[in-house]
Design an enzyme around this catalytic site. Sequence first.
Site, mmCIF file in Angstrom:
data_model
loop_
_atom_site.group_PDB
_atom_site.id
_atom_site.type_symbol
_atom_site.label_atom_id
_atom_site.label_comp_id
_atom_site.label_asym_id
_atom_site.label_seq_id
_atom_site.Cartn_x
_atom_site.Cartn_y
_atom_site.Cartn_z
ATOM 1 N N HIS A 245 0.916 -1.206 -0.030
ATOM 2 C CA HIS A 245 0.080 -0.024 -0.166
ATOM 3 C C HIS A 245 0.901 1.326 0.101
ATOM 4 O O HIS A 245 1.897 1.204 0.604
ATOM 5 C CB HIS A 245 -0.894 0.138 1.230
ATOM 6 C CG HIS A 245 -2.120 0.764 0.876
ATOM 7 N ND1 HIS A 245 -1.853 2.239 1.273
ATOM 8 C CD2 HIS A 245 -3.332 0.693 0.752
ATOM 9 C CE1 HIS A 245 -3.439 2.835 1.109
ATOM 10 N NE2 HIS A 245 -3.951 1.799 0.711
ATOM 11 N N GLU A 303 -7.575 -5.823 -0.463
ATOM 12 C CA GLU A 303 -8.145 -6.456 -1.399
ATOM 13 C C GLU A 303 -8.022 -8.178 -1.243
ATOM 14 O O GLU A 303 -8.949 -8.808 -1.874
ATOM 15 C CB GLU A 303 -7.334 -6.241 -2.776
ATOM 16 C CG GLU A 303 -7.389 -4.875 -3.220
ATOM 17 C CD GLU A 303 -8.862 -4.334 -3.654
ATOM 18 O OE1 GLU A 303 -9.857 -4.534 -2.894
ATOM 19 O OE2 GLU A 303 -8.791 -3.388 -4.468
HETATM 20 N N1 ACO Z 1 4.373 -7.468 -4.629
HETATM 21 C C1 ACO Z 1 5.462 -7.474 -5.018
HETATM 22 N N2 ACO Z 1 6.363 -6.187 -4.897
HETATM 23 C C2 ACO Z 1 5.789 -5.099 -4.295
HETATM 24 C C3 ACO Z 1 4.391 -4.978 -3.928
HETATM 25 C C4 ACO Z 1 3.822 -6.232 -4.196
HETATM 26 N N3 ACO Z 1 2.474 -6.509 -3.687
HETATM 27 N N4 ACO Z 1 4.212 -4.015 -3.542
HETATM 28 C C5 ACO Z 1 5.136 -3.132 -3.424
HETATM 29 N N5 ACO Z 1 6.066 -3.982 -4.226
HETATM 30 C C6 ACO Z 1 7.536 -3.524 -4.291
HETATM 31 C C7 ACO Z 1 7.579 -2.780 -5.642
HETATM 32 O O1 ACO Z 1 7.992 -3.614 -6.651
HETATM 33 C C8 ACO Z 1 8.930 -2.025 -5.408
HETATM 34 O O2 ACO Z 1 10.002 -2.809 -5.377
HETATM 35 P P1 ACO Z 1 11.488 -2.233 -6.042
HETATM 36 O O3 ACO Z 1 11.894 -1.225 -5.010
HETATM 37 O O4 ACO Z 1 12.308 -3.466 -5.936
HETATM 38 O O5 ACO Z 1 11.274 -1.812 -7.422
HETATM 39 C C9 ACO Z 1 8.666 -1.550 -3.962
HETATM 40 O O6 ACO Z 1 7.857 -2.401 -3.473
HETATM 41 C C10 ACO Z 1 8.138 -0.033 -3.816
HETATM 42 O O7 ACO Z 1 7.003 -0.264 -4.936
HETATM 43 P P2 ACO Z 1 5.846 1.082 -5.091
HETATM 44 O O8 ACO Z 1 5.206 0.898 -6.460
HETATM 45 O O9 ACO Z 1 6.854 2.531 -4.887
HETATM 46 O O10 ACO Z 1 5.060 1.061 -3.874
HETATM 47 P P3 ACO Z 1 3.850 1.647 -3.422
HETATM 48 O O11 ACO Z 1 3.764 1.399 -2.193
HETATM 49 O O12 ACO Z 1 3.380 2.917 -4.025
HETATM 50 O O13 ACO Z 1 2.809 0.517 -4.228
HETATM 51 C C11 ACO Z 1 0.813 -0.567 -4.558
HETATM 52 C C12 ACO Z 1 1.612 0.549 -3.704
HETATM 53 C C13 ACO Z 1 0.631 -0.119 -5.920
HETATM 54 C C14 ACO Z 1 -0.734 -0.810 -4.030
HETATM 55 C C15 ACO Z 1 1.472 -1.776 -4.597
HETATM 56 O O14 ACO Z 1 1.864 -2.328 -3.118
HETATM 57 C C16 ACO Z 1 1.047 -2.923 -5.398
HETATM 58 O O15 ACO Z 1 1.141 -3.033 -6.659
HETATM 59 N N6 ACO Z 1 0.280 -3.959 -4.905
HETATM 60 C C17 ACO Z 1 -0.187 -5.094 -5.533
HETATM 61 C C18 ACO Z 1 -1.501 -4.439 -6.142
HETATM 62 C C19 ACO Z 1 -2.668 -4.340 -5.250
HETATM 63 O O16 ACO Z 1 -2.731 -5.221 -4.050
HETATM 64 N N7 ACO Z 1 -3.482 -3.360 -5.200
HETATM 65 C C20 ACO Z 1 -4.586 -2.825 -4.342
HETATM 66 C C21 ACO Z 1 -4.005 -1.806 -3.328
HETATM 67 S S1 ACO Z 1 -5.323 -1.487 -2.351
HETATM 68 C C22 ACO Z 1 -6.259 -0.369 -2.939
HETATM 69 O O17 ACO Z 1 -5.966 0.544 -3.783
HETATM 70 C C23 ACO Z 1 -7.552 -0.484 -2.551
#
Ligand code: ACO
Length: 361
Positions: A245, A303
């Site tokens: 998140h 989710e």
């Molecule tokens: N699985 C694997 N890696 C992840 C995940 C995940 N679920 N979430 C974050 N990361 C990693 C990224 O790959 C990145 O790694 P890196 O630094 O090696 O490149 C690092 O964490 C930071 O990523 P960001 O995109 O900057 O993280 P952010 O906190 O902004 O991401 C997000 C939030 C988009 C929700 C992300 O966690 C994600 O894609 N989750 C999976 C999809 C999901 O569950 N979405 C629903 C969110 S809840 C909602 O909106 C209602």
Amino acid sequence: MANGLDDVVAAETVLSDVDGAGGHLTIRGHSLTELAGHWRYGQVVRLLFDGFFDELPGDGELEKAIGSARVEVFERLQPMLAELPALEIYSGMRAGIALLPDGDSLADSLRLIVAPAVLTPALLRLGRGEKPVPPDARADHANDMLRMLSGTASPALAKALDTYLVTVCDHGLNASTFATRVVASTQAGLTSAILAGLGALKGPLHGGAPGPVIEMLDAIEASGDAAAWLRNEIARGERIMGFGHRIYRVRDPRADVLKAVVRRLGTRYKTGSRLAYAETVEQAALEVLKVAKPQRSIETNVEFYTALLLEAAGFPKEAFSNVFAAGRVAGWIAHAREQQATGRLIRPQSRYVGPVPDLVA
Ligand code: ACO
């Protein structure tokens, strides 16, 4: 510059606060746990709308108006419904909503509040070759949504769905709420603003994640080795759906609320038998993510258990984001009204990093 606008405060709001370090969600002065499972969705709509409409009726009256709006929207859109199942269920819902008047009144808002709840069951039924079940104006909102889907609604499932709708009704300046506020700031009508929110919600990094959570659980079960499957996904650069998140650095409090709802449903529904398995997958994912992404605290988000709850309620995974929209639409409208009241256009700047024109004549 952070191109995800991390930590940028783009609005002041009285609607909700997400405490990412503590793992708390506050909605108009109430904690999530005070509301979810205790207030009906119609009551929470009133809580969110309070102060944003002149002459807002009391709880009971507003819930009656929501019931009447379900009937009105169904009757208004019924002639067009037959065309919409050709689209994916989310696009069909969005196309139906686009047909609603684009005003700013309470009546416009109530039509938008009920539209995902009315359109989703009707389109699912039409897609299966069944006739839509018309709404019952006197029924409770969540109960009626299930009745329109399956013809009946068990009190336990209606309560579970109601708790879900309340749990996701608002959540700070998330991507879809921000998109809604941007459009509302241009003084376009509420339908336009909600269509922007719907567009943003659809993506898997936001509200599109719960359907893929079910696909992931099925794939992991078929593979027989959760940790290996998850490690392989991350190695391929994929994200694990239902985890991570932007704001929460701890577990999303909504995940616990929804997990408790799924547990209470017990084993009567398909999900009951899935719960124990989902918990082992959750544990494996948290461990794998901790090793693979040590620089980032990645925890379970809303989710993951949304997927189990909505599956139990009888919605196919393709329609999970529609049901998310049926809850979040209340927050979107309240935010749109709050933004409209500022009278200020949202118009940030970009920094140009492209080639410069040749100024030689
Ligand atoms: N699985 C694997 N890696 C992840 C995940 C995940 N679920 N979430 C974050 N990361 C990693 C990224 O790959 C990145 O790694 P890196 O630094 O090696 O490149 C690092 O964490 C930071 O990523 P960001 O995109 O900057 O993280 P952010 O906190 O902004 O991401 C997000 C939030 C988009 C929700 C992300 O966690 C994600 O894609 N989750 C999976 C999809 C999901 O569950 N979405 C629903 C969110 S809840 C909602 O909106 C209602």
